[in-house]
Design a protein around this motif. Structure first.
Motif, PDB file in Angstrom:
ATOM      1  N   ARG A   1      41.866 -21.747 -84.925  1.00 32.97           N
ATOM      2  CA  ARG A   1      41.536 -21.079 -86.249  1.00 32.97           C
ATOM      3  C   ARG A   1      40.223 -21.536 -86.497  1.00 32.97           C
ATOM      4  O   ARG A   1      39.594 -21.754 -87.678  1.00 32.97           O
ATOM      5  N   LYS A   2      39.310 -21.815 -85.567  1.00 30.36           N
ATOM      6  CA  LYS A   2      37.965 -22.368 -85.852  1.00 30.36           C
ATOM      7  C   LYS A   2      37.165 -21.087 -85.509  1.00 30.36           C
ATOM      8  O   LYS A   2      37.554 -20.376 -84.324  1.00 30.36           O
ATOM      9  N   SER A   3      35.956 -21.280 -86.018  1.00 27.39           N
ATOM     10  CA  SER A   3      35.055 -19.877 -85.736  1.00 27.39           C
ATOM     11  C   SER A   3      33.483 -20.498 -85.687  1.00 27.39           C
ATOM     12  O   SER A   3      33.207 -21.309 -86.284  1.00 27.39           O
ATOM     13  N   SER A   4      32.768 -19.376 -85.234  1.00 25.08           N
ATOM     14  CA  SER A   4      31.314 -19.581 -85.124  1.00 25.08           C
ATOM     15  C   SER A   4      30.516 -18.377 -85.361  1.00 25.08           C
ATOM     16  O   SER A   4      31.248 -17.356 -84.530  1.00 25.08           O
ATOM     17  N   SER A   5      29.474 -18.345 -85.811  1.00 29.11           N
ATOM     18  CA  SER A   5      28.632 -17.034 -86.141  1.00 29.11           C
ATOM     19  C   SER A   5      27.564 -16.923 -85.025  1.00 29.11           C
ATOM     20  O   SER A   5      27.031 -18.194 -85.124  1.00 29.11           O
ATOM     21  N   TRP A   6      26.975 -15.961 -84.768  1.00 31.84           N
ATOM     22  CA  TRP A   6      25.666 -15.832 -83.772  1.00 31.84           C
ATOM     23  C   TRP A   6      24.914 -14.671 -83.943  1.00 31.84           C
ATOM     24  O   TRP A   6      25.357 -13.547 -84.054  1.00 31.84           O
ATOM     25  N   ASN A   7      23.709 -14.795 -84.236  1.00 34.93           N
ATOM     26  CA  ASN A   7      22.860 -13.722 -84.575  1.00 34.93           C
ATOM     27  C   ASN A   7      23.268 -12.922 -85.527  1.00 34.93           C
ATOM     28  O   ASN A   7      23.241 -11.714 -85.632  1.00 34.93           O
ATOM     29  N   MET A   8      23.798 -13.217 -86.801  1.00 36.16           N
ATOM     30  CA  MET A   8      24.203 -12.654 -87.898  1.00 36.16           C
ATOM     31  C   MET A   8      23.437 -12.966 -89.219  1.00 36.16           C
ATOM     32  O   MET A   8      23.754 -13.953 -89.878  1.00 36.16           O
ATOM     33  N   PRO A   9      22.575 -12.152 -89.391  1.00 29.49           N
ATOM     34  CA  PRO A   9      21.676 -12.617 -90.363  1.00 29.49           C
ATOM     35  C   PRO A   9      22.045 -12.693 -91.829  1.00 29.49           C
ATOM     36  O   PRO A   9      21.680 -13.308 -92.467  1.00 29.49           O
ATOM     37  N   ASP A  10      23.291 -11.879 -91.983  1.00 34.03           N
ATOM     38  CA  ASP A  10      23.969 -11.818 -93.483  1.00 34.03           C
ATOM     39  C   ASP A  10      24.887 -12.969 -93.408  1.00 34.03           C
ATOM     40  O   ASP A  10      25.506 -12.995 -94.369  1.00 34.03           O
ATOM     41  N   ARG A  11      24.924 -13.907 -92.692  1.00 30.97           N
ATOM     42  CA  ARG A  11      25.716 -15.100 -92.807  1.00 30.97           C
ATOM     43  C   ARG A  11      25.025 -16.385 -92.606  1.00 30.97           C
ATOM     44  O   ARG A  11      24.243 -16.723 -91.753  1.00 30.97           O
ATOM     45  N   ALA A  12      25.265 -17.309 -93.803  1.00 26.79           N
ATOM     46  CA  ALA A  12      24.547 -18.555 -93.847  1.00 26.79           C
ATOM     47  C   ALA A  12      24.778 -19.460 -92.619  1.00 26.79           C
ATOM     48  O   ALA A  12      24.126 -20.348 -92.196  1.00 26.79           O
ATOM     49  N   ASP A  13      25.957 -19.498 -92.031  1.00 31.96           N
ATOM     50  CA  ASP A  13      26.426 -20.259 -91.123  1.00 31.96           C
ATOM     51  C   ASP A  13      26.172 -19.666 -89.692  1.00 31.96           C
ATOM     52  O   ASP A  13      26.666 -20.310 -88.560  1.00 31.96           O
ATOM     53  N   SER A  14      25.319 -18.774 -89.635  1.00 25.95           N
ATOM     54  CA  SER A  14      24.992 -18.104 -88.262  1.00 25.95           C
ATOM     55  C   SER A  14      24.053 -18.978 -87.274  1.00 25.95           C
ATOM     56  O   SER A  14      23.195 -19.540 -87.919  1.00 25.95           O
ATOM     57  N   GLN A  15      24.341 -19.021 -86.210  1.00 26.43           N
ATOM     58  CA  GLN A  15      23.599 -19.673 -85.202  1.00 26.43           C
ATOM     59  C   GLN A  15      22.716 -18.979 -84.401  1.00 26.43           C
ATOM     60  O   GLN A  15      23.185 -17.555 -83.944  1.00 26.43           O
ATOM     61  N   THR A  16      21.580 -19.422 -83.820  1.00 23.59           N
ATOM     62  CA  THR A  16      20.882 -18.610 -82.794  1.00 23.59           C
ATOM     63  C   THR A  16      21.396 -18.536 -81.492  1.00 23.59           C
ATOM     64  O   THR A  16      21.606 -19.635 -80.968  1.00 23.59           O
ATOM     65  N   LEU A  17      21.551 -17.462 -80.821  1.00 19.23           N
ATOM     66  CA  LEU A  17      21.921 -17.093 -79.633  1.00 19.23           C
ATOM     67  C   LEU A  17      21.047 -17.775 -78.431  1.00 19.23           C
ATOM     68  O   LEU A  17      19.894 -17.154 -78.719  1.00 19.23           O
ATOM     69  N   PRO A  18      21.515 -18.497 -77.626  1.00 13.56           N
ATOM     70  CA  PRO A  18      20.581 -18.937 -76.671  1.00 13.56           C
ATOM     71  C   PRO A  18      20.054 -17.546 -75.993  1.00 13.56           C
ATOM     72  O   PRO A  18      20.723 -16.693 -75.567  1.00 13.56           O
ATOM     73  N   GLY A  19      18.647 -17.333 -75.754  1.00 17.62           N
ATOM     74  CA  GLY A  19      18.078 -16.454 -75.066  1.00 17.62           C
ATOM     75  C   GLY A  19      17.633 -15.487 -76.160  1.00 17.62           C
ATOM     76  O   GLY A  19      16.984 -14.547 -75.683  1.00 17.62           O
ATOM     77  N   GLY A  20      17.613 -15.577 -77.160  1.00 16.01           N
ATOM     78  CA  GLY A  20      17.068 -14.883 -78.383  1.00 16.01           C
ATOM     79  C   GLY A  20      17.878 -13.874 -78.967  1.00 16.01           C
ATOM     80  O   GLY A  20      19.250 -13.666 -78.413  1.00 16.01           O
ATOM     81  N   PRO A  21      17.444 -12.771 -79.633  1.00 17.03           N
ATOM     82  CA  PRO A  21      18.192 -11.833 -80.223  1.00 17.03           C
ATOM     83  C   PRO A  21      18.732 -10.998 -79.264  1.00 17.03           C
ATOM     84  O   PRO A  21      18.181 -10.644 -78.064  1.00 17.03           O
ATOM     85  N   LEU A  22      19.998 -10.169 -79.484  1.00 15.53           N
ATOM     86  CA  LEU A  22      20.600  -9.234 -78.543  1.00 15.53           C
ATOM     87  C   LEU A  22      20.318  -8.038 -79.439  1.00 15.53           C
ATOM     88  O   LEU A  22      20.870  -7.632 -80.115  1.00 15.53           O
ATOM     89  N   VAL A  23      19.711  -7.190 -78.702  1.00 10.27           N
ATOM     90  CA  VAL A  23      19.106  -5.927 -79.306  1.00 10.27           C
ATOM     91  C   VAL A  23      19.251  -4.776 -78.226  1.00 10.27           C
ATOM     92  O   VAL A  23      19.364  -4.747 -77.151  1.00 10.27           O
ATOM     93  N   LEU A  24      19.860  -3.736 -79.098  1.00 13.53           N
ATOM     94  CA  LEU A  24      20.327  -2.386 -78.566  1.00 13.53           C
ATOM     95  C   LEU A  24      19.087  -1.429 -78.894  1.00 13.53           C
ATOM     96  O   LEU A  24      18.790  -1.132 -79.973  1.00 13.53           O
ATOM     97  N   THR A  25      18.399  -0.645 -77.949  1.00 14.94           N
ATOM     98  CA  THR A  25      17.420  -0.025 -78.382  1.00 14.94           C
ATOM     99  C   THR A  25      17.763   1.705 -78.144  1.00 14.94           C
ATOM    100  O   THR A  25      18.469   1.805 -76.843  1.00 14.94           O
ATOM    101  N   LEU A  26      17.519   2.400 -79.229  1.00 14.96           N
ATOM    102  CA  LEU A  26      17.978   3.856 -79.233  1.00 14.96           C
ATOM    103  C   LEU A  26      16.582   4.456 -79.185  1.00 14.96           C
ATOM    104  O   LEU A  26      15.695   4.249 -79.988  1.00 14.96           O
ATOM    105  N   THR A  27      16.377   5.514 -78.295  1.00 14.48           N
ATOM    106  CA  THR A  27      15.341   6.290 -78.022  1.00 14.48           C
ATOM    107  C   THR A  27      15.458   7.707 -78.296  1.00 14.48           C
ATOM    108  O   THR A  27      16.650   8.154 -78.440  1.00 14.48           O
ATOM    109  N   ALA A  28      14.603   8.417 -78.622  1.00 10.60           N
ATOM    110  CA  ALA A  28      14.696   9.911 -78.948  1.00 10.60           C
ATOM    111  C   ALA A  28      14.755  10.642 -77.745  1.00 10.60           C
ATOM    112  O   ALA A  28      14.349  10.303 -76.628  1.00 10.60           O
ATOM    113  N   ASP A  29      15.450  11.817 -77.783  1.00  6.32           N
ATOM    114  CA  ASP A  29      15.733  12.697 -76.526  1.00  6.32           C
ATOM    115  C   ASP A  29      14.145  13.053 -75.858  1.00  6.32           C
ATOM    116  O   ASP A  29      13.541  13.649 -76.823  1.00  6.32           O
TER     117      ASP A  29
END
Length: 540
Positions: A512-540
């Protein structure tokens, strides 16, 4: 034990008066008399009742008074018994009716009328169809009257001036009660630890008597060296319900036609060790009929004070156990002394889900080893009982199960002190067109350290460029051997437009222990090694 009271019948009413006087400086100061409680009327509706053809009841009516003008209530009980016309003795279980001022719905007796100073009640007494002759007498044997802290008991000759009895025409019950299977309660090993303190074993059985009904009985256990213990028992009304109790069991039908019983028999401290058997069970019904079972089929009890054979040096290894990811085996070992003809059995019981898993073996150093199965993620298991039996039948007992010395053994789980740690994460695919979102999901793989407690939960949030959450999910997950956890994001119904979206997540483990990663809306969030995890959506 019996008590003798001086009684006086005064004008058909019974009254108790107390006069209190105190002497002060040679003079006498009289205090107000204590309020008097009295029975002023009592009668059965019928002087004769015939129950040879069918069941019947006879209505009893009585009136009680209280001289206290400020009294707000009054209550009490009426006790009725059957008297044999053959022996002249009271026989059968008593019948007790409770009454209370203005109580009309839920008590035994019914409030008829009156005030707390004078009130009338009634009760319909069910008359038993069977006795030891063609007639029997029913009578009121005692009435209690209670108001505040004052109690008045009316019994014996005090009832003589009232219509306190009637005659019943009955059928004859010429047989005694019967009993079915006799067992131990709860289902347990037949061992009892008796040393400096007494110990109790409970026998379960059901008594049947479909004529006059079960009344009472005795159980006799016989032990070594001529020792024996005899325990009387009967059934009683439950204190807080309308049910009936025989020993520890609340069940059965009133008047005992079918009564389940669980009767405790206590061996005194210092009782002889060895075999104690049920030597005699005597059952008596409400007509006085008796059935005696001599040496009935029933489990025997082996008593011990651990004087012949002993165990010591209890140890569990490994302890604590690492059962976070699966069931593991442990071993309980002990030294045994005083055994005759070796050991025939060792039984281990637990409070918890652990189990003895196999037969004991002797180790090279002479210690006895018992295998123990500890299920996955069981937090702790306490050893509640150990029974060691040698080849001659001598017994040593330990643990609360037997009321014996505590072996002080608790199996614990290896503690987990660190929350989950993510070392990286990937999306597959990391980008797609807006139209593809409706046709495929995005695989999220999180790389995490393998800690003591495995990761078993993963929550995911997807954020738009302005920081708003456009997608959330949470579910149970399994951590692979290499530490990774995997889930899929289904974004088609979100109606997302072209742009970049950051993916954050929260890991939860079995501790029942937890950790948060790359969640800007949580004060306890930590930075994921390697930087932000980003999904890119492009126009058709």
């Amino acid at each position: 034990m019996s008590f003798t009271f001086t009684r006086r019948v005064l004008r058909g009413a019974l009254a108790l008066a107390v006069t209190v006087a105190t002497t002060v400086l040679g003079g006498t100061v009289a205090h107000a008399a204590v309020p008097r409680l009295a029975l002023t009327a009592l009668s059965f509706e019928h002087t004769t009742v015939d129950v040879t053809e069918q069941y019947a009841a006879n209505k009893l009516t009585w009136t009680v008074t209280n001289t206290d003008p400020d009294a707000q209530s009054i209550h009490g009980t009426v006790t009725m018994r059957m008297r044999s016309t053959v022996t002249g003795a009271l026989v059968g279980h008593d019948w007790i009716a409770h009454y209370r001022f203005q109580e009309t719905c839920c008590g035994d007796a019914a409030y008829e009328a009156g005030t707390p100073q004078e009130s009338t009640y009634s009760y319909h007494l069910p008359v038993r169809r069977y006795s030891d002759a063609t007639t029997a007498t029913w009578e009121v044997t005692k009435i209690t009257i209670v108001a505040g802290d004052i109690t008045k008991n009316v019994s014996g000759t005090q009832l003589a001036s009232f219509g306190h009895s009637f005659t019943a025409q009955t059928l004859i019950d010429a047989s005694g009660p019967t009993v079915d299977h006799i067992g131990l309660h709860p289902s347990r090993r037949p061992y009892l630890y008796v040393a400096d303190n007494p110990a109790t074993v409970h026998y379960d059985f059901t008594v049947q008597d479909h004529q006059s009904g079960f009344w009472k009985g005795t159980i006799r256990l016989a032990g070594p060296a001529g020792q024996s213990v005899t325990t009387p028992f009967t059934w009683e009304r439950d204190q807080y319900s309308t049910g009936f109790r025989c020993g520890r069991v609340s069940s059965g039908e009133r008047d005992g036609t079918y009564m389940a019983c669980s009767i405790g028999v206590t061996l005194p401290s210092g009782a002889a060790p060895g075999n104690w058997r049920l030597a005699k069970l005597v059952l008596r019904n409400n007509a006085g009929g008796t059935t005696t079972y001599t040496n009935p089929t029933a489990p025997s009890i082996t008593a011990t004070s651990n004087s012949a054979v002993q165990a010591s040096g209890f140890l569990i290894t490994p302890n604590p156990v690492d059962n976070w990811r699966g069931t593991v085996m442990a071993e309980l070992t002990m030294s045994v002394t005083g055994a005759v003809k070796g050991l025939s059995a060792v039984h281990v019981d637990f409070d918890g889900s652990c189990q003895q898993w196999g037969v004991p073996t002797a180790k090279a150093d002479g210690r006895i080893a018992v295998p123990v199965m500890v299920p996955q993620q069981t937090e702790n298991c306490e050893v509640s009982g150990i029974a060691v039996v040698d080849g001659a039948g001598n017994l040593a007992l330990y643990g609360d199960t037997y009321g014996a010395p505590d072996p002080a053994l608790v199996i614990t789980r290896v503690p987990s002190t660190e929350p989950p740690v993510a070392t990286g994460a990937t999306l597959d695919p990391p980008s797609m067109t807006v139209s593809e979102v409706n046709d495929r999901s995005v695989k999220l793989t999180v790389q995490a350290d393998v800690k003591v407690a495995p990761i078993d939960g993963l929550g995911v949030s997807v954020y738009a460029a302005d920081g708003s959450v456009v997608y959330q999910s949470f579910g149970g997950i399994s951590q692979a051997v290499d530490g990774t956890v995997t889930t899929w994001l289904y974004l088609g119904w979100q109606n997302l437009g072209p742009g970049t979206y950051q993916v954050g997540f929260r890991l939860t483990d079995a501790a029942r222990k937890s950790s948060s990663w790359n969640m800007p809306d949580r004060a306890d969030s930590q930075t994921l090694p390697g930087g932000p995890l980003v999904l890119t959506l492009t126009a058709d």
